[in-house]
Design an enzyme around this catalytic site. Sequence first.
Site, PDB file in Angstrom:
ATOM      1  N   LYS A   1       0.705  -0.804   0.251  1.00 43.92           N
ATOM      2  CA  LYS A   1       0.086   0.118  -0.227  1.00 43.92           C
ATOM      3  C   LYS A   1       0.565   1.477   0.037  1.00 43.92           C
ATOM      4  O   LYS A   1       0.594   2.527  -0.794  1.00 43.92           O
ATOM      5  CB  LYS A   1      -0.810  -0.247   1.246  1.00 43.92           C
ATOM      6  CG  LYS A   1      -1.870  -1.514   1.589  1.00 43.92           C
ATOM      7  CD  LYS A   1      -2.799  -0.608   2.437  1.00 43.92           C
ATOM      8  CE  LYS A   1      -2.033  -1.249   4.433  1.00 43.92           C
ATOM      9  NZ  LYS A   1      -1.582  -2.168   4.388  1.00 43.92           N
TER      10      LYS A   1
ATOM     11  N   ARG B   1      -9.718   1.506   9.263  1.00 40.29           N
ATOM     12  CA  ARG B   1      -9.112   0.357   9.056  1.00 40.29           C
ATOM     13  C   ARG B   1     -10.252  -0.576   9.949  1.00 40.29           C
ATOM     14  O   ARG B   1     -10.240  -1.974   9.931  1.00 40.29           O
ATOM     15  CB  ARG B   1      -7.379   0.204  10.157  1.00 40.29           C
ATOM     16  CG  ARG B   1      -6.421  -0.387  10.000  1.00 40.29           C
ATOM     17  CD  ARG B   1      -5.236  -0.173  10.362  1.00 40.29           C
ATOM     18  NE  ARG B   1      -3.829  -1.073  10.216  1.00 40.29           N
ATOM     19  CZ  ARG B   1      -2.834  -0.522   9.563  1.00 40.29           C
ATOM     20  NH1 ARG B   1      -3.344   0.432   9.230  1.00 40.29           N
ATOM     21  NH2 ARG B   1      -2.038  -1.525   8.679  1.00 40.29           N
TER      22      ARG B   1
ATOM     23  N   ARG C   1      11.781  -5.282   4.555  1.00 38.65           N
ATOM     24  CA  ARG C   1      11.421  -4.063   4.212  1.00 38.65           C
ATOM     25  C   ARG C   1      12.761  -3.533   5.068  1.00 38.65           C
ATOM     26  O   ARG C   1      12.777  -3.673   6.450  1.00 38.65           O
ATOM     27  CB  ARG C   1      10.506  -3.851   4.744  1.00 38.65           C
ATOM     28  CG  ARG C   1      10.436  -2.190   4.915  1.00 38.65           C
ATOM     29  CD  ARG C   1       9.122  -1.453   4.927  1.00 38.65           C
ATOM     30  NE  ARG C   1       8.201  -2.406   6.162  1.00 38.65           N
ATOM     31  CZ  ARG C   1       6.888  -2.183   6.344  1.00 38.65           C
ATOM     32  NH1 ARG C   1       5.568  -1.710   5.226  1.00 38.65           N
ATOM     33  NH2 ARG C   1       6.000  -2.862   7.316  1.00 38.65           N
TER      34      ARG C   1
ATOM     35  N   ARG D   1      11.649  -1.601  10.617  1.00 41.76           N
ATOM     36  CA  ARG D   1      10.691  -1.339  11.586  1.00 41.76           C
ATOM     37  C   ARG D   1      10.749  -2.360  12.710  1.00 41.76           C
ATOM     38  O   ARG D   1      10.991  -3.541  12.405  1.00 41.76           O
ATOM     39  CB  ARG D   1       9.269  -0.747  10.768  1.00 41.76           C
ATOM     40  CG  ARG D   1       8.683   0.208   9.899  1.00 41.76           C
ATOM     41  CD  ARG D   1       7.690   0.153   9.285  1.00 41.76           C
ATOM     42  NE  ARG D   1       6.580  -0.498   9.929  1.00 41.76           N
ATOM     43  CZ  ARG D   1       5.534   0.084   9.235  1.00 41.76           C
ATOM     44  NH1 ARG D   1       5.313   0.010   8.817  1.00 41.76           N
ATOM     45  NH2 ARG D   1       4.553  -0.771  10.080  1.00 41.76           N
TER      46      ARG D   1
ATOM     47  N   ARG E   1       0.059  -8.804  13.411  1.00 40.18           N
ATOM     48  CA  ARG E   1      -0.638  -8.170  12.543  1.00 40.18           C
ATOM     49  C   ARG E   1      -1.980  -8.579  11.018  1.00 40.18           C
ATOM     50  O   ARG E   1      -2.760  -8.162  11.107  1.00 40.18           O
ATOM     51  CB  ARG E   1       0.390  -6.689  11.579  1.00 40.18           C
ATOM     52  CG  ARG E   1       1.523  -6.009  12.568  1.00 40.18           C
ATOM     53  CD  ARG E   1       2.674  -5.492  12.282  1.00 40.18           C
ATOM     54  NE  ARG E   1       2.355  -5.067  11.130  1.00 40.18           N
ATOM     55  CZ  ARG E   1       3.746  -4.723  10.033  1.00 40.18           C
ATOM     56  NH1 ARG E   1       4.490  -5.145  10.512  1.00 40.18           N
ATOM     57  NH2 ARG E   1       3.165  -3.527   9.038  1.00 40.18           N
TER      58      ARG E   1
HETATM   59  P1  AP5 Z   1       5.197  -1.582   1.819  1.00 34.99           P
HETATM   60  O1  AP5 Z   1       4.629  -0.838   0.700  1.00 34.99           O
HETATM   61  O2  AP5 Z   1       5.960  -1.224   2.875  1.00 34.99           O
HETATM   62  O3  AP5 Z   1       3.180  -2.308   2.625  1.00 34.99           O
HETATM   63  P2  AP5 Z   1       2.291  -1.805   2.927  1.00 34.99           P
HETATM   64  O4  AP5 Z   1       1.335  -2.100   2.548  1.00 34.99           O
HETATM   65  O5  AP5 Z   1       2.261  -0.026   2.816  1.00 34.99           O
HETATM   66  O6  AP5 Z   1       3.113  -2.222   4.098  1.00 34.99           O
HETATM   67  P3  AP5 Z   1       2.421  -1.708   6.412  1.00 34.99           P
HETATM   68  O7  AP5 Z   1       3.554  -2.610   7.015  1.00 34.99           O
HETATM   69  O8  AP5 Z   1       2.865  -0.113   6.421  1.00 34.99           O
HETATM   70  O9  AP5 Z   1       0.902  -1.772   5.941  1.00 34.99           O
HETATM   71  P4  AP5 Z   1       0.574  -1.640   7.755  1.00 34.99           P
HETATM   72  O10 AP5 Z   1      -0.951  -2.264   7.529  1.00 34.99           O
HETATM   73  O11 AP5 Z   1       0.668  -2.588   8.743  1.00 34.99           O
HETATM   74  O12 AP5 Z   1       1.111  -1.046   8.200  1.00 34.99           O
HETATM   75  P5  AP5 Z   1       1.019   0.627   9.474  1.00 34.99           P
HETATM   76  O13 AP5 Z   1       2.121   1.606   8.925  1.00 34.99           O
HETATM   77  O14 AP5 Z   1      -0.400   1.129   7.900  1.00 34.99           O
HETATM   78  O15 AP5 Z   1       5.948  -2.863   1.077  1.00 34.99           O
HETATM   79  C1  AP5 Z   1       6.060  -3.791   1.725  1.00 34.99           C
HETATM   80  C2  AP5 Z   1       7.566  -4.797   1.958  1.00 34.99           C
HETATM   81  O16 AP5 Z   1       7.095  -5.362   0.358  1.00 34.99           O
HETATM   82  C3  AP5 Z   1       8.649  -3.423   0.847  1.00 34.99           C
HETATM   83  O17 AP5 Z   1      10.113  -3.375   1.676  1.00 34.99           O
HETATM   84  C4  AP5 Z   1       8.376  -3.296  -0.582  1.00 34.99           C
HETATM   85  O18 AP5 Z   1       9.057  -3.199  -0.951  1.00 34.99           O
HETATM   86  C5  AP5 Z   1       8.007  -4.610  -1.204  1.00 34.99           C
HETATM   87  N1  AP5 Z   1       7.582  -4.874  -1.873  1.00 34.99           N
HETATM   88  C6  AP5 Z   1       5.959  -4.030  -1.905  1.00 34.99           C
HETATM   89  N2  AP5 Z   1       4.987  -4.124  -3.301  1.00 34.99           N
HETATM   90  C7  AP5 Z   1       5.650  -4.834  -3.712  1.00 34.99           C
HETATM   91  C8  AP5 Z   1       5.353  -5.545  -5.233  1.00 34.99           C
HETATM   92  N3  AP5 Z   1       5.000  -5.515  -5.730  1.00 34.99           N
HETATM   93  N4  AP5 Z   1       7.238  -7.127  -4.967  1.00 34.99           N
HETATM   94  C9  AP5 Z   1       7.691  -7.265  -4.344  1.00 34.99           C
HETATM   95  N5  AP5 Z   1       8.411  -6.266  -3.122  1.00 34.99           N
HETATM   96  C10 AP5 Z   1       7.343  -5.529  -2.727  1.00 34.99           C
HETATM   97  O19 AP5 Z   1       0.521   0.586  10.624  1.00 34.99           O
HETATM   98  C11 AP5 Z   1       1.411   0.323  11.439  1.00 34.99           C
HETATM   99  C12 AP5 Z   1       0.593   0.353  12.460  1.00 34.99           C
HETATM  100  O20 AP5 Z   1       0.159   1.654  13.275  1.00 34.99           O
HETATM  101  C13 AP5 Z   1      -0.391  -1.110  12.680  1.00 34.99           C
HETATM  102  O21 AP5 Z   1      -0.356  -1.540  13.077  1.00 34.99           O
HETATM  103  C14 AP5 Z   1      -1.871  -0.316  13.868  1.00 34.99           C
HETATM  104  O22 AP5 Z   1      -0.960  -0.389  14.847  1.00 34.99           O
HETATM  105  C15 AP5 Z   1      -1.007   1.358  13.588  1.00 34.99           C
HETATM  106  N6  AP5 Z   1      -1.960   1.814  12.994  1.00 34.99           N
HETATM  107  C16 AP5 Z   1      -2.098   2.060  11.617  1.00 34.99           C
HETATM  108  N7  AP5 Z   1      -2.541   2.982  11.098  1.00 34.99           N
HETATM  109  C17 AP5 Z   1      -3.910   2.321  11.932  1.00 34.99           C
HETATM  110  C18 AP5 Z   1      -5.282   2.803  11.596  1.00 34.99           C
HETATM  111  N8  AP5 Z   1      -6.148   3.356  11.112  1.00 34.99           N
HETATM  112  N9  AP5 Z   1      -6.412   2.223  13.197  1.00 34.99           N
HETATM  113  C19 AP5 Z   1      -5.457   1.974  14.096  1.00 34.99           C
HETATM  114  N10 AP5 Z   1      -3.878   1.441  14.060  1.00 34.99           N
HETATM  115  C20 AP5 Z   1      -3.815   2.159  13.293  1.00 34.99           C
END
Ligand code: AP5
Length: 218
Positions: free
Chosen positions: A15, A90, A130, A163, A174
């Site tokens: 994402k 979410r 990552r 991270r 997660r």
């Molecule tokens: P990446 O693009 O970083 O993936 P992502 O889907 O953004 O993953 P996240 O881990 O950031 O999502 P998340 O939803 O768990 O975390 P968030 O920060 O929102 O890609 C991942 C890896 O794969 C990278 O290394 C990339 O290079 C590689 N990649 C990408 N596409 C690829 C492809 N096509 N092929 C090969 N490799 C590829 O949230 C973190 C925490 O914050 C949550 O757990 C929660 O505690 C809190 N939080 C955030 N938002 C909320 C909310 N709305 N409500 C409550 N808590 C929240």
Amino acid sequence: MAKQIVMLGPPGAGKGTQAKVLSEKLGIPHVSSGDIFRENMREQTELGKNAALYINRGELVPDDVTIAMISERISRIDCDEGVVLDGFPRTATQAEALDEMLGDLNKGQVDAVPCVDVPNDVLIDRLTGRRTCRAEGHIFHIMFKPPQEAGKCDIDGSELYQREDDTVSTVSNRIDVYQKQTQPLIDYYQQQGVLLEINGDQPIEAVLDEIMTALSGV
Ligand code: AP5
């Protein structure tokens, strides 16, 4: 083309990777709830200290805190032309709150929800490999998107770090939390007719092409 965009998909689906490029292509901000929490954690604000208690265990930060944070962010002037939301909403409560926020701000409604689907075993490899840039959150992967120089961001030269919530045990939690609390939003947005199903298990550029094609039909 759609302007109020919500990126949906499990942790590690890509994402953030896609949202950064989409935001540049469409000329609208990328608002990532995870990035805002991490920035606050780095600066040790009260919000950051509170959020860390949940994030480091792979749990969701409570709805009221998250909704207030995003509501403040999307009411800023730079979001007037639209936004690419990543990581929010979410939960069902957050999705309803977003509809209300957009209505109150006269920004219409959610136009498109690209939902990036990737099998669980691929997610674990993506998250544990990552590396993220300290300065701006640029995203790399040790195998799938390696930086030119190990440990250094290609774009701004800052340090790349792993991270704290990208360890194998936290990642599994997660993914469970996503399945229980966030996956139901797929139905929510399908019923609104705005869901765009995207195959995330292909190279980064191919995923982007699929999203752009899907968005051009909205
Ligand atoms: P990446 O693009 O970083 O993936 P992502 O889907 O953004 O993953 P996240 O881990 O950031 O999502 P998340 O939803 O768990 O975390 P968030 O920060 O929102 O890609 C991942 C890896 O794969 C990278 O290394 C990339 O290079 C590689 N990649 C990408 N596409 C690829 C492809 N096509 N092929 C090969 N490799 C590829 O949230 C973190 C925490 O914050 C949550 O757990 C929660 O505690 C809190 N939080 C955030 N938002 C909320 C909310 N709305 N409500 C409550 N808590 C929240």
